[in-house]
Every structure is written in C-alpha cells, then in structure tokens.
Write a protein that holds these residues in place. Sequence first.
Motif, PDB file in Angstrom:
ATOM      1  N   ASN A  43      -1.996   5.729  -5.666  1.00 14.96           N
ATOM      2  CA  ASN A  43      -0.580   5.691  -5.993  1.00 14.96           C
ATOM      3  C   ASN A  43       0.198   6.601  -5.048  1.00 14.96           C
ATOM      4  O   ASN A  43      -0.169   7.753  -4.846  1.00 14.96           O
ATOM      5  N   TRP A  44       1.285   6.088  -4.473  1.00 17.73           N
ATOM      6  CA  TRP A  44       2.062   6.842  -3.490  1.00 17.73           C
ATOM      7  C   TRP A  44       2.506   8.203  -4.017  1.00 17.73           C
ATOM      8  O   TRP A  44       2.366   9.221  -3.352  1.00 17.73           O
ATOM      9  N   ASP A  45       3.049   8.231  -5.228  1.00 16.86           N
ATOM     10  CA  ASP A  45       3.565   9.484  -5.783  1.00 16.86           C
ATOM     11  C   ASP A  45       2.459  10.516  -5.974  1.00 16.86           C
ATOM     12  O   ASP A  45       2.675  11.716  -5.781  1.00 16.86           O
ATOM     13  N   ASP A  46       1.276  10.054  -6.373  1.00 19.53           N
ATOM     14  CA  ASP A  46       0.147  10.979  -6.537  1.00 19.53           C
ATOM     15  C   ASP A  46      -0.262  11.592  -5.202  1.00 19.53           C
ATOM     16  O   ASP A  46      -0.645  12.762  -5.129  1.00 19.53           O
ATOM     17  N   PHE A  47      -0.196  10.796  -4.146  1.00 20.70           N
ATOM     18  CA  PHE A  47      -0.504  11.307  -2.807  1.00 20.70           C
ATOM     19  C   PHE A  47       0.522  12.343  -2.368  1.00 20.70           C
ATOM     20  O   PHE A  47       0.183  13.433  -1.918  1.00 20.70           O
ATOM     21  N   VAL A  48       1.795  11.979  -2.484  1.00 15.56           N
ATOM     22  CA  VAL A  48       2.871  12.807  -1.943  1.00 15.56           C
ATOM     23  C   VAL A  48       2.953  14.173  -2.615  1.00 15.56           C
ATOM     24  O   VAL A  48       3.300  15.175  -1.979  1.00 15.56           O
ATOM     25  N   GLN A  49       2.598  14.240  -3.899  1.00 12.53           N
ATOM     26  CA  GLN A  49       2.720  15.510  -4.607  1.00 12.53           C
ATOM     27  C   GLN A  49       1.777  16.582  -4.062  1.00 12.53           C
ATOM     28  O   GLN A  49       1.995  17.777  -4.270  1.00 12.53           O
ATOM     29  N   VAL A  50       0.743  16.172  -3.343  1.00 12.18           N
ATOM     30  CA  VAL A  50      -0.218  17.134  -2.796  1.00 12.18           C
ATOM     31  C   VAL A  50       0.256  17.699  -1.456  1.00 12.18           C
ATOM     32  O   VAL A  50      -0.187  18.769  -1.029  1.00 12.18           O
ATOM     33  N   ILE A  51       1.169  16.997  -0.779  1.00 12.03           N
ATOM     34  CA  ILE A  51       1.665  17.459   0.516  1.00 12.03           C
ATOM     35  C   ILE A  51       2.452  18.755   0.324  1.00 12.03           C
ATOM     36  O   ILE A  51       3.245  18.875  -0.620  1.00 12.03           O
ATOM     37  N   PRO A  52       2.256  19.764   1.181  1.00 12.59           N
ATOM     38  CA  PRO A  52       2.992  21.034   1.062  1.00 12.59           C
ATOM     39  C   PRO A  52       4.503  20.839   1.075  1.00 12.59           C
ATOM     40  O   PRO A  52       5.007  19.794   1.512  1.00 12.59           O
ATOM     41  N   SER A  94      10.682   2.643  -3.625  1.00 10.74           N
ATOM     42  CA  SER A  94      10.668   1.320  -4.240  1.00 10.74           C
ATOM     43  C   SER A  94       9.700   0.383  -3.530  1.00 10.74           C
ATOM     44  O   SER A  94       9.114  -0.511  -4.134  1.00 10.74           O
ATOM     45  N   LEU A  95       9.532   0.619  -2.234  1.00  7.81           N
ATOM     46  CA  LEU A  95       8.617  -0.205  -1.445  1.00  7.81           C
ATOM     47  C   LEU A  95       7.867   0.681  -0.460  1.00  7.81           C
ATOM     48  O   LEU A  95       8.468   1.358   0.365  1.00  7.81           O
ATOM     49  N   VAL A  96       6.545   0.686  -0.562  1.00  3.12           N
ATOM     50  CA  VAL A  96       5.704   1.465   0.347  1.00  3.12           C
ATOM     51  C   VAL A  96       5.008   0.493   1.288  1.00  3.12           C
ATOM     52  O   VAL A  96       4.215  -0.349   0.856  1.00  3.12           O
ATOM     53  N   ILE A  97       5.307   0.602   2.580  1.00  3.47           N
ATOM     54  CA  ILE A  97       4.735  -0.311   3.568  1.00  3.47           C
ATOM     55  C   ILE A  97       3.569   0.352   4.295  1.00  3.47           C
ATOM     56  O   ILE A  97       3.318   1.560   4.132  1.00  3.47           O
ATOM     57  N   GLN A  98       2.875  -0.415   5.132  1.00  2.70           N
ATOM     58  CA  GLN A  98       1.702   0.105   5.839  1.00  2.70           C
ATOM     59  C   GLN A  98       2.050   1.315   6.699  1.00  2.70           C
ATOM     60  O   GLN A  98       1.289   2.280   6.764  1.00  2.70           O
ATOM     61  N   GLU A  99       3.195   1.283   7.352  1.00  3.89           N
ATOM     62  CA  GLU A  99       3.598   2.402   8.202  1.00  3.89           C
ATOM     63  C   GLU A  99       3.741   3.692   7.401  1.00  3.89           C
ATOM     64  O   GLU A  99       3.451   4.780   7.914  1.00  3.89           O
ATOM     65  N   ASP A 100       4.169   3.597   6.157  1.00  5.49           N
ATOM     66  CA  ASP A 100       4.283   4.782   5.301  1.00  5.49           C
ATOM     67  C   ASP A 100       2.908   5.403   5.057  1.00  5.49           C
ATOM     68  O   ASP A 100       2.743   6.625   5.125  1.00  5.49           O
ATOM     69  N   TRP A 101       1.920   4.551   4.764  1.00  9.16           N
ATOM     70  CA  TRP A 101       0.570   5.063   4.524  1.00  9.16           C
ATOM     71  C   TRP A 101      -0.016   5.696   5.784  1.00  9.16           C
ATOM     72  O   TRP A 101      -0.684   6.738   5.718  1.00  9.16           O
ATOM     73  N   GLU A 102       0.253   5.083   6.939  1.00  7.96           N
ATOM     74  CA  GLU A 102      -0.252   5.619   8.210  1.00  7.96           C
ATOM     75  C   GLU A 102       0.405   6.960   8.517  1.00  7.96           C
ATOM     76  O   GLU A 102      -0.256   7.899   8.972  1.00  7.96           O
ATOM     77  N   ARG A 103       1.708   7.052   8.281  1.00 14.08           N
ATOM     78  CA  ARG A 103       2.421   8.302   8.506  1.00 14.08           C
ATOM     79  C   ARG A 103       1.891   9.403   7.577  1.00 14.08           C
ATOM     80  O   ARG A 103       1.641  10.523   8.007  1.00 14.08           O
ATOM     81  N   LEU A 104       1.692   9.055   6.314  1.00 11.32           N
ATOM     82  CA  LEU A 104       1.181  10.026   5.358  1.00 11.32           C
ATOM     83  C   LEU A 104      -0.225  10.470   5.719  1.00 11.32           C
ATOM     84  O   LEU A 104      -0.580  11.647   5.592  1.00 11.32           O
ATOM     85  N   SER A 105      -1.042   9.530   6.193  1.00 13.50           N
ATOM     86  CA  SER A 105      -2.404   9.865   6.598  1.00 13.50           C
ATOM     87  C   SER A 105      -2.406  10.864   7.748  1.00 13.50           C
ATOM     88  O   SER A 105      -3.169  11.840   7.742  1.00 13.50           O
TER      89      SER A 105
END
Length: 294
Positions: A43-52, A94-105
């Motif tokens: 889940n995007w929100d679960d990932f983002v909450q761990v980022i400093p 509202s919409l999480v695309i592949q580029e968002d996941w790559e950027r977060l990674s």
Amino acid sequence: KLAIDDNVFEYLSTIPHQVSINDANENSKSISIKFLQPDKLDNWDDFVQVIPDNLALSNIAQFFKLYLNPPMNLIDAKTLDYCFDSQKLVKGKSLVIQEDWERLSLVAMVCSLTVLCYPQDSIESHLNIKRTNALYVSNTLFQISKNCLNIVKYRENPKLIHLQILLLCSNYLKVFNKKNLLITTNSEMVSIAYTLGLQSLIIPQNSLEVETSQKIWWIICLNDTLNSLKFQIPPLIRLENLPKAQIGGSHILKAFISAEVSSFNSIITYIAKITKICNEIPLVSKQTTVEYVE
C-alpha cells in the motif's frame, strides 16, 4: 493495545504500522497498532510513512551527493532533486503510477545507504533518527525499496533506473558481506544490462558522449569482476567473448584506449582498465588479489 504517550509514537516512527484509535468511553482512549513487515507492504501510504521527514530527506540528499554518489555519480543531480521532491512523496494519492513506485524505490534505497553511512554523532540532530535505531531504519528502508521494485515487476519490464537502484542495493549488501545476495543481485544486473543492450553502447571519446547508461554498464562489469575475485566464481561477463568492432564501436576492449590514442580521460576509462586487469587474473589468485583491488 498500548497506552498513548510520546514514547510510543517515537518508537513507531521507525516501524511500518497502521494505527486506529479506540474510544472505549469519554474518559478512556487506546490505540490499536498493526505492525507491518517491510517486505510484505503493498500500500502506497504504508510505504510513504516510513520515509524520513522533509528536513531529514534534504540532509540525506545533500550527504549522498557530497559523499556517496562521487566519483561515479551513478545518480545525476537532476534525477535526485526530482525524486526527492517532498511533494511527490505524500499520502493519499488518488492514482499511483509505475513512475511513483520507481521514484519511491530510489529514494528509499538512497536513504537506506545514507542512514547506514551517516556520522553517528549527527544522525539524531540531522535525520531525527536515534543512533540505536539507525541499523533497523536502514534495513527497513532497504526492504521498502526492494518491495517497490517488485511491484513494478522490474525483472519482466527492466529499465535503466532499476539498474541504478540495484547498484545502490549492491553497495548496501557489500557493507554486510552478504555473499548469496550479492551474487544474486549481480546476476540480475548483468541480465538486465544485456536485455537493455548496454553492452553494445559506443565507447565515449569525449565528455559530450558520456551517458549514464555507459557508466552503469562499466560499473556492472567491474562489480561482476570483483564478485568473481572475491567469491572465486567465474565472471558472468567475459570480455573476450563480446563482439569486436573498430575503435569507437561496440567492442568492450576499445574502452581501454590509452591516453596517447584518445585525449579523453574519465572515470569510465579507469573503471574499464581496472576491470580488464582484474578479468585476466587466474582464478587461483583471485581471493587474495581482491583485497588490494577494493
């Protein structure tokens, strides 16, 4: 269930979790906490909450640019600034695309490596991370990054940015000398590099011809050779087996042109020369030689 106090939230700041507040009655409240395994998140929100937080992110990006990215400059400054833009790492998309996941990674892997290497006497004031939690936070961010890559199915649809992230991942694994994971990661990088056709790139003859993809190819060649030296296994990339061409063509050995042939000297030239020298070392001598090379 835990009583609500500041210490609980300070502890939770380093652990992926979901929190819900329970109102038992007017005078009593409690919170339910579901702890989440970093490698099981989707889940995007679960990932983002761990980022400093934003201030820590800014300090991490600056430290990485100054001390961890040079001299290879594997990630260019423009890409780092774009990925570390705090406006792109927010909850409730509202919409999480592949580029968002790559950027977060990428951000998570850079953060993981930086937290691991950050000066211990400054980590609390600069990154808001307790020294005793630094290793756990770093490992959590590492797992987050890898899971983001799995979400975009990087093995099936590889991109250059996936190789950049995996190279940072390899640097992280080297700190802990994770032999099996290093060998697996190296195998993935070589496979993706060939899939993307990096082995056929024209060797740069001047600074205007240098591209990130060329750097990545040579760093992968060097990593493959060093893994062969360190773990006494055959290299996956054999220089003499690649197709030959004229100078300026695709033959890997043409990168080793000497200064009198080309006036262009770059980090790629030195990486290539080291790779060729190490690639020619007999297997029986490799384990003792790698210590000097590294």
